[in-house]
Design an enzyme around this catalytic site. Structure first.
Site, PDB file in Angstrom:
ATOM      1  CG  HIS A 126      -1.989  -0.959   1.228  1.00 36.73           C
ATOM      2  ND1 HIS A 126      -2.580  -1.278   0.054  1.00 36.73           N
ATOM      3  CD2 HIS A 126      -2.309  -1.992   1.930  1.00 36.73           C
ATOM      4  CE1 HIS A 126      -3.710  -2.328   0.438  1.00 36.73           C
ATOM      5  NE2 HIS A 126      -3.468  -2.544   1.578  1.00 36.73           N
ATOM      6  CG  ASP A 250      -5.102 -10.392   3.390  1.00 38.46           C
ATOM      7  OD1 ASP A 250      -4.551 -10.772   2.241  1.00 38.46           O
ATOM      8  OD2 ASP A 250      -4.760  -9.074   3.689  1.00 38.46           O
TER       9      ASP A 250
END
Length: 316
Positions: A126, A250
């Site tokens: 990110h 995830d």
């Protein structure tokens, strides 16, 4: 068996995010314990991380970004956004995370290992040129891609990002660059709000970004379709010289943050596909870097399955 490198150091446990934060040191401890308990560490080639020189970090990040992250660490506050808490050691840990990935690239290029997995934190995908966000301080994979090109002289790098969240930072860094192909499969709509299928790159980089947004609840069928029908032909056209994986786990069915339905066996299948791409185009040169994954048992299961496939002899 392929010689598989493994990057880990207790230094990565020193990045403390506070009680209740999902991106916590126990993530790496769970991975290491699992490998030791099941014998998965046997045969792995330990790769010692070192601090990454600033000259490589700034191939991706601005000087201003480094100053901001360092200042946040000194204050033990937040880097970029309130979801990214840092402690006094966080900047140096992040520099060691980058350095661990660069050491893995060096080991692959030297022929010491065929491929490598980097159990590092904080994660990176990110982080943009100028901003930390989403638990990420420095973009480990993006810096590694530039290192592959500038240090080792390889032309084309494929980045495969299967984290449940879109790797907005990586996409942004290479959005106009035809020498780096960025593929992301992720839950949609979801944080950080980027990653629509229409986002394909700009200028000379148009067509070297490929996003496959999937609805919540997607599982094996949808992911395999994305990898077989979209990633594989795109990679065959691109013909990479090196492959990097932003390996977030995830999208596991038990993860507390994502809403996807993958199992450890599914991650093994995805790993096999990416590995065969690397075998076909670049002699198996592949470095996988941990991103997300917040259910400790699911994370350990998935990493164990991932490493088992990476260490097997090629069937490509």
């Amino acid at each position: 068996m392929n010689r598989l490198g493994f990057v880990y150091s207790d230094v990565y446990l020193q990045h403390k995010t506070g009680p209740g934060h999902p991106e916590r040191p126990e993530r790496l401890s769970a991975i290491v314990r699992r490998l030791e308990r099941h014998g998965g560490a046997t045969g792995l080639v330990a790769i010692e991380p070192r601090p990454a020189p600033k000259e490589w970090i700034t191939t991706v990040h601005s000087d201003e970004h480094l100053v901001a992250v360092r200042a946040a660490a000194r204050e033990a506050s937040y880097a970029g956004s309130l979801d990214t808490p840092v402690c006094h050691e966080s900047y140096e840990v992040a520099v060691h995370a980058v350095g661990g990935v660069l050491a893995a690239v060096d080991a692959v290029m030297a022929g010491d290992v065929r491929s490598a997995f980097c159990a590092v934190r904080p994660p990176g995908h990110h982080a943009t040129e100028n901003a930390a966000m989403g638990f990420c301080l420095l973009n480990n994979v993006a810096i590694a891609a530039r290192y592959v090109q500038k240090r080792h002289g390889l032309g084309k790098v494929l980045i495969v990002d299967w984290d449940v969240h879109h790797g907005n930072g990586t996409q942004d860094i290479f959005y106009d660059d035809p020498s780096v192909f960025f593929f992301s499969v992720h839950q949609w709509p979801f944080y950080p709000g980027t990653g629509a299928a229409r986002e394909r790159g700009v200028g000379k980089g148009e067509g070297t970004t490929l996003n496959v947004p999937l609805p919540r609840g997607s599982g094996q069928r949808e992911y395999l379709h994305a990898f077989e029908d979209q990633l594989r032909p795109a990679a065959n056209d691109f013909q990479p010289d090196f492959v990097l994986i932003s390996a977030g786990f995830d999208a596991h069915e038990h993860d507390p943050i994502g809403d996807m339905r993958l199992t450890a066996d599914d991650f093994a299948q995805l790993t096999h596909i990416v590995k065969t791409i690397a075998e076909k185009h670049c002699g198996g040169r592949l470095v996988s870097v941990l991103e997300g994954g917040y259910h400790l048992e699911g994370l350990a299961d998935s990493v164990e399955a991932h490493l088992k496939v990476l260490s097997q002899n090629s069937t490509a």
